[in-house]
Design a protein around this motif. Sequence first.
Motif, PDB file in Angstrom:
ATOM      1  N   ASN A  55      34.832  42.195  36.063  1.00 40.60           N
ATOM      2  CA  ASN A  55      36.441  42.489  36.116  1.00 40.60           C
ATOM      3  C   ASN A  55      36.930  41.916  37.175  1.00 40.60           C
ATOM      4  N   THR A  56      36.208  41.692  38.313  1.00 35.77           N
ATOM      5  CA  THR A  56      36.430  40.955  39.629  1.00 35.77           C
ATOM      6  C   THR A  56      36.718  39.520  39.226  1.00 35.77           C
ATOM      7  N   LEU A  57      35.510  38.878  38.364  1.00 35.31           N
ATOM      8  CA  LEU A  57      35.854  37.622  38.026  1.00 35.31           C
ATOM      9  C   LEU A  57      37.108  37.328  36.990  1.00 35.31           C
ATOM     10  N   MET A  58      37.284  38.234  36.194  1.00 32.66           N
ATOM     11  CA  MET A  58      38.320  38.139  35.133  1.00 32.66           C
ATOM     12  C   MET A  58      39.683  38.252  35.905  1.00 32.66           C
ATOM     13  N   GLY A  59      39.777  39.064  36.787  1.00 34.34           N
ATOM     14  CA  GLY A  59      40.753  39.252  37.802  1.00 34.34           C
ATOM     15  C   GLY A  59      41.409  37.798  38.417  1.00 34.34           C
ATOM     16  N   ARG A  80      41.149  35.205  37.431  1.00 35.80           N
ATOM     17  CA  ARG A  80      41.667  33.881  36.816  1.00 35.80           C
ATOM     18  C   ARG A  80      43.150  33.727  36.676  1.00 35.80           C
ATOM     19  N   GLY A  81      43.646  32.389  36.845  1.00 33.62           N
ATOM     20  CA  GLY A  81      45.028  32.162  37.113  1.00 33.62           C
ATOM     21  C   GLY A  81      45.584  32.552  38.542  1.00 33.62           C
ATOM     22  N   HIS A  82      44.346  32.775  39.394  1.00 29.61           N
ATOM     23  CA  HIS A  82      44.688  33.091  41.141  1.00 29.61           C
ATOM     24  C   HIS A  82      43.716  32.401  41.767  1.00 29.61           C
ATOM     25  N   ASP A  83      43.793  32.443  43.096  1.00 28.11           N
ATOM     26  CA  ASP A  83      42.791  31.892  43.742  1.00 28.11           C
ATOM     27  C   ASP A  83      41.599  32.682  44.167  1.00 28.11           C
ATOM     28  N   GLY A  84      41.623  33.809  44.035  1.00 25.62           N
ATOM     29  CA  GLY A  84      40.423  34.771  44.232  1.00 25.62           C
ATOM     30  C   GLY A  84      40.969  36.118  43.930  1.00 25.62           C
ATOM     31  N   ALA A  85      39.990  37.086  44.009  1.00 28.13           N
ATOM     32  CA  ALA A  85      40.017  38.651  43.641  1.00 28.13           C
ATOM     33  C   ALA A  85      38.985  39.264  44.619  1.00 28.13           C
ATOM     34  N   ILE A  86      39.357  40.603  45.180  1.00 28.48           N
ATOM     35  CA  ILE A  86      38.328  41.309  45.742  1.00 28.48           C
ATOM     36  C   ILE A  86      38.369  42.766  45.114  1.00 28.48           C
ATOM     37  N   ALA A  87      37.046  43.491  45.362  1.00 23.31           N
ATOM     38  CA  ALA A  87      37.200  44.712  44.753  1.00 23.31           C
ATOM     39  C   ALA A  87      37.661  45.643  45.934  1.00 23.31           C
TER      40      ALA A  87
END
Length: 236
Positions: free
Chosen positions: A123-127, A129-136
């Motif tokens: 979910n964090t990887l998919m989130g 996508r299209g951004h510079d990053g994601a954090i839980a």
Amino acid sequence: MNIAILMAGGDGRRMQSEVPKQFLKINGRTLLSYSLEVMLQHPYVDSVEIVAQRKFQAMVLAEIRELYPMFLTKFHGFAEPGKTRQLSVFNALHELEGYAKDDDFIILQDASRPLVSENLVTNTLMGARGHDGAIAMVPVKDPVFSVASNGRTVLKRAKGDYLGTAQTPEVFLFGKYLEANRDMDVDTIMSVEDAAEPALFAGLDIVAMEGKERNFNVATQRDLKLFMKYISRKGS
């Protein structure tokens, strides 16, 4: 390519143990091995690097060969820990130069969060996508107040549309995140307490993904007992 970086360089002082918490044996395997297993077996993780003190690296490699020989080709190698957690992250990024591409994602994961799930990583990887990053992140349920340095004087209530506590995994685009760390001066990077801070200082586009309460950090003996209770129920 998605590259996981397992952060296992801490000394575990709060655990009050001679052996750092990530290398304590739980049911015949290290605490590190639980999060490592998730990353090695994850279908979207292409490579794994581990930040660990040199004196523990042979033990970690032996455990990988014993428990996960079929995934040995996924193991990229080790990075040396730095004086702070973020300097350890920086060392790991340096080790990946020439291997990782700018548009690859790195996945930072604490070895002290042994109950991270494959689904949370996905979910964090998919989130990201299209951004510079994601954090839980896990939402803060109770009111939060800022308190003066004397630890007693209440200053004000922290307000916002959403307040949350960060967990790992934290996912960042390799090229932009490396540059964000390089742009920080020594004093600033030494003061960083969470890996997302360099990205935010650089103005990168980072999104929040829903974390999990059970993905807690094993920092104390009480946390360790809670983890052992959980895996005993699961029959691990």
